[in-house]
Design a protein around this motif. Sequence first.
Motif, PDB file in Angstrom:
ATOM      1  N   ARG A 175      32.987  13.891  21.970  1.00 29.59           N
ATOM      2  CA  ARG A 175      32.278  14.282  20.764  1.00 29.59           C
ATOM      3  C   ARG A 175      32.352  15.794  20.589  1.00 29.59           C
ATOM      4  N   PHE A 176      32.784  16.252  19.431  1.00 30.33           N
ATOM      5  CA  PHE A 176      32.844  17.674  19.103  1.00 30.33           C
ATOM      6  C   PHE A 176      31.859  17.959  17.971  1.00 30.33           C
ATOM      7  N   VAL A 177      30.993  18.951  18.183  1.00 33.15           N
ATOM      8  CA  VAL A 177      29.941  19.269  17.220  1.00 33.15           C
ATOM      9  C   VAL A 177      29.872  20.783  17.039  1.00 33.15           C
ATOM     10  N   SER A 178      29.694  21.237  15.804  1.00 35.00           N
ATOM     11  CA  SER A 178      29.416  22.655  15.563  1.00 35.00           C
ATOM     12  C   SER A 178      27.961  22.810  15.145  1.00 35.00           C
ATOM     13  N   VAL A 179      27.348  23.900  15.598  1.00 34.05           N
ATOM     14  CA  VAL A 179      25.947  24.189  15.303  1.00 34.05           C
ATOM     15  C   VAL A 179      25.885  25.551  14.616  1.00 34.05           C
ATOM     16  N   LEU A 180      25.160  25.615  13.503  1.00 39.29           N
ATOM     17  CA  LEU A 180      25.092  26.823  12.686  1.00 39.29           C
ATOM     18  C   LEU A 180      23.665  27.374  12.714  1.00 39.29           C
ATOM     19  N   PRO A 181      23.344  28.268  13.640  1.00 37.27           N
ATOM     20  CA  PRO A 181      21.986  28.812  13.708  1.00 37.27           C
ATOM     21  C   PRO A 181      21.716  29.813  12.579  1.00 37.27           C
ATOM     22  N   GLN A 182      20.475  29.807  12.105  1.00 34.88           N
ATOM     23  CA  GLN A 182      20.085  30.761  11.079  1.00 34.88           C
ATOM     24  C   GLN A 182      19.944  32.162  11.681  1.00 34.88           C
ATOM     25  N   LEU A 183      19.970  33.172  10.813  1.00 32.37           N
ATOM     26  CA  LEU A 183      19.757  34.544  11.249  1.00 32.37           C
ATOM     27  C   LEU A 183      18.377  34.664  11.876  1.00 32.37           C
ATOM     28  N   THR A 184      18.321  35.292  13.035  1.00 34.44           N
ATOM     29  CA  THR A 184      17.047  35.433  13.741  1.00 34.44           C
ATOM     30  C   THR A 184      16.969  36.788  14.439  1.00 34.44           C
ATOM     31  N   PRO A 185      15.810  37.415  14.431  1.00 34.43           N
ATOM     32  CA  PRO A 185      15.638  38.665  15.170  1.00 34.43           C
ATOM     33  C   PRO A 185      15.368  38.453  16.651  1.00 34.43           C
ATOM     34  N   ALA A 186      15.393  37.204  17.099  1.00 33.82           N
ATOM     35  CA  ALA A 186      15.023  36.884  18.479  1.00 33.82           C
ATOM     36  C   ALA A 186      16.178  37.025  19.466  1.00 33.82           C
ATOM     37  N   THR A 187      17.369  37.413  18.988  1.00 29.61           N
ATOM     38  CA  THR A 187      18.494  37.715  19.871  1.00 29.61           C
ATOM     39  C   THR A 187      18.939  39.147  19.610  1.00 29.61           C
ATOM     40  N   GLU A 188      19.687  39.730  20.540  1.00 34.07           N
ATOM     41  CA  GLU A 188      20.153  41.094  20.365  1.00 34.07           C
ATOM     42  C   GLU A 188      21.034  41.220  19.126  1.00 34.07           C
ATOM     43  N   LEU A 189      21.967  40.301  18.978  1.00 26.46           N
ATOM     44  CA  LEU A 189      22.860  40.321  17.826  1.00 26.46           C
ATOM     45  C   LEU A 189      22.058  40.181  16.537  1.00 26.46           C
ATOM     46  N   GLY A 190      21.137  39.237  16.511  1.00 26.48           N
ATOM     47  CA  GLY A 190      20.349  38.987  15.315  1.00 26.48           C
ATOM     48  C   GLY A 190      19.437  40.140  14.962  1.00 26.48           C
ATOM     49  N   ALA A 191      18.834  40.770  15.963  1.00 24.20           N
ATOM     50  CA  ALA A 191      17.932  41.888  15.695  1.00 24.20           C
ATOM     51  C   ALA A 191      18.674  43.045  15.039  1.00 24.20           C
ATOM     52  N   THR A 192      19.905  43.293  15.486  1.00 22.29           N
ATOM     53  CA  THR A 192      20.716  44.350  14.880  1.00 22.29           C
ATOM     54  C   THR A 192      21.034  44.019  13.425  1.00 22.29           C
ATOM     55  N   ALA A 193      21.394  42.761  13.171  1.00 24.81           N
ATOM     56  CA  ALA A 193      21.712  42.335  11.809  1.00 24.81           C
ATOM     57  C   ALA A 193      20.483  42.398  10.903  1.00 24.81           C
ATOM     58  N   VAL A 194      19.341  41.964  11.409  1.00 26.61           N
ATOM     59  CA  VAL A 194      18.112  41.992  10.620  1.00 26.61           C
ATOM     60  C   VAL A 194      17.766  43.423  10.222  1.00 26.61           C
ATOM     61  N   ALA A 195      17.897  44.358  11.150  1.00 19.45           N
ATOM     62  CA  ALA A 195      17.610  45.755  10.842  1.00 19.45           C
ATOM     63  C   ALA A 195      18.558  46.289   9.770  1.00 19.45           C
ATOM     64  N   ALA A 196      19.826  45.917   9.857  1.00 21.03           N
ATOM     65  CA  ALA A 196      20.817  46.382   8.885  1.00 21.03           C
ATOM     66  C   ALA A 196      20.544  45.811   7.494  1.00 21.03           C
ATOM     67  N   TYR A 197      20.211  44.514   7.426  1.00 19.03           N
ATOM     68  CA  TYR A 197      19.951  43.897   6.130  1.00 19.03           C
ATOM     69  C   TYR A 197      18.620  44.355   5.537  1.00 19.03           C
ATOM     70  N   ALA A 198      17.649  44.672   6.377  1.00 19.06           N
ATOM     71  CA  ALA A 198      16.390  45.229   5.877  1.00 19.06           C
ATOM     72  C   ALA A 198      16.646  46.571   5.198  1.00 19.06           C
ATOM     73  N   GLU A 199      17.451  47.396   5.834  1.00 16.43           N
ATOM     74  CA  GLU A 199      17.781  48.693   5.235  1.00 16.43           C
ATOM     75  C   GLU A 199      18.544  48.517   3.929  1.00 16.43           C
ATOM     76  N   ARG A 200      19.475  47.571   3.905  1.00 16.31           N
ATOM     77  CA  ARG A 200      20.257  47.322   2.686  1.00 16.31           C
ATOM     78  C   ARG A 200      19.374  46.878   1.522  1.00 16.31           C
ATOM     79  N   GLN A 201      18.322  46.111   1.839  1.00  9.63           N
ATOM     80  CA  GLN A 201      17.407  45.620   0.815  1.00  9.63           C
ATOM     81  C   GLN A 201      16.291  46.616   0.493  1.00  9.63           C
ATOM     82  N   GLY A 202      16.262  47.735   1.202  1.00 12.42           N
ATOM     83  CA  GLY A 202      15.212  48.713   0.979  1.00 12.42           C
ATOM     84  C   GLY A 202      13.863  48.252   1.480  1.00 12.42           C
ATOM     85  N   MET A 203      13.865  47.444   2.523  1.00  8.89           N
ATOM     86  CA  MET A 203      12.636  46.892   3.080  1.00  8.89           C
ATOM     87  C   MET A 203      12.440  47.399   4.504  1.00  8.89           C
ATOM     88  N   ASP A 204      11.182  47.423   4.940  1.00  6.63           N
ATOM     89  CA  ASP A 204      10.957  47.694   6.351  1.00  6.63           C
ATOM     90  C   ASP A 204      11.296  46.442   7.148  1.00  6.63           C
TER      91      ASP A 204
END
Length: 250
Positions: A175-204
């Motif tokens: 069985r082969f399955v792909s899993v698509l996790p949502q953006l989350t600040p709970a991982t190192e990669l996700g926290a970096t992305a969340v900070a970048a998108y917050a700045e792009r949106q003009g949000m804290d």
Amino acid sequence: MAAQELSGTTALVTGASRGFGRGVATALSKAGANVVGVARDRARLEELRDQLGGTFTPVTADVADPVVAGQLTDAYRPRVLVLAAGVSPLSRPLHRQTWETFSSTWNVDVRQVFHWLREALLRPLEPGSVVVAFSSGAALRGSPLSGGYAGAKATIRFISGYAASESQRAGLGIRFVSVLPQLTPATELGATAVAAYAERQGMDVTSYRESLGPALTPEQAGQAITDLVTGPDSDQDAYLLTATGLRPLS
């Protein structure tokens, strides 16, 4: 694969030193599997072995290396294979990327999944084995601050589906399955992305995090993957993963 069948079997997890890979390795170990965790960060792998004990075997290696994929598949013959490793993309808009930064996720994430899926089919793994490839919710919505990340993750979903088709055509029972996790600040990669998108949106950052809803944690991801591989067989080959669990994708 029933829960009792997982006990004593071998599960191999790439990217086991951090994030979702670490959460999956921990959950599978607690469910009774002998877990082989593969990553490049030896110190973090040793730390996880100290936490999990003798059920965890750390292997320091580059999971995008095709030789590594072949050697470890032959050596451990896992019943569960979870491909969670990935590079952290550079958080910049398109015109501030170079080709090298833009393509980094193709050269690591996609390359890794391609080699391991190929090895799973070539060996092949035993009937009843499960191979889970981590894609991303970005594959559905795009990701304008991470270069080729969204396209790479979409390709991971596609080639996991291709492998499922080849397994079915050859009667392999894998069985082969792909899993698509949502953006989350709970991982190192996700926290970096969340900070970048917050700045792009003009949000804290705090406000932007709240706008995303409940954060998906590595522990939740680990339990979801454990439930997936121990649950009843299904023809479903792709799932969205959020803090509320897995949702089948058409």
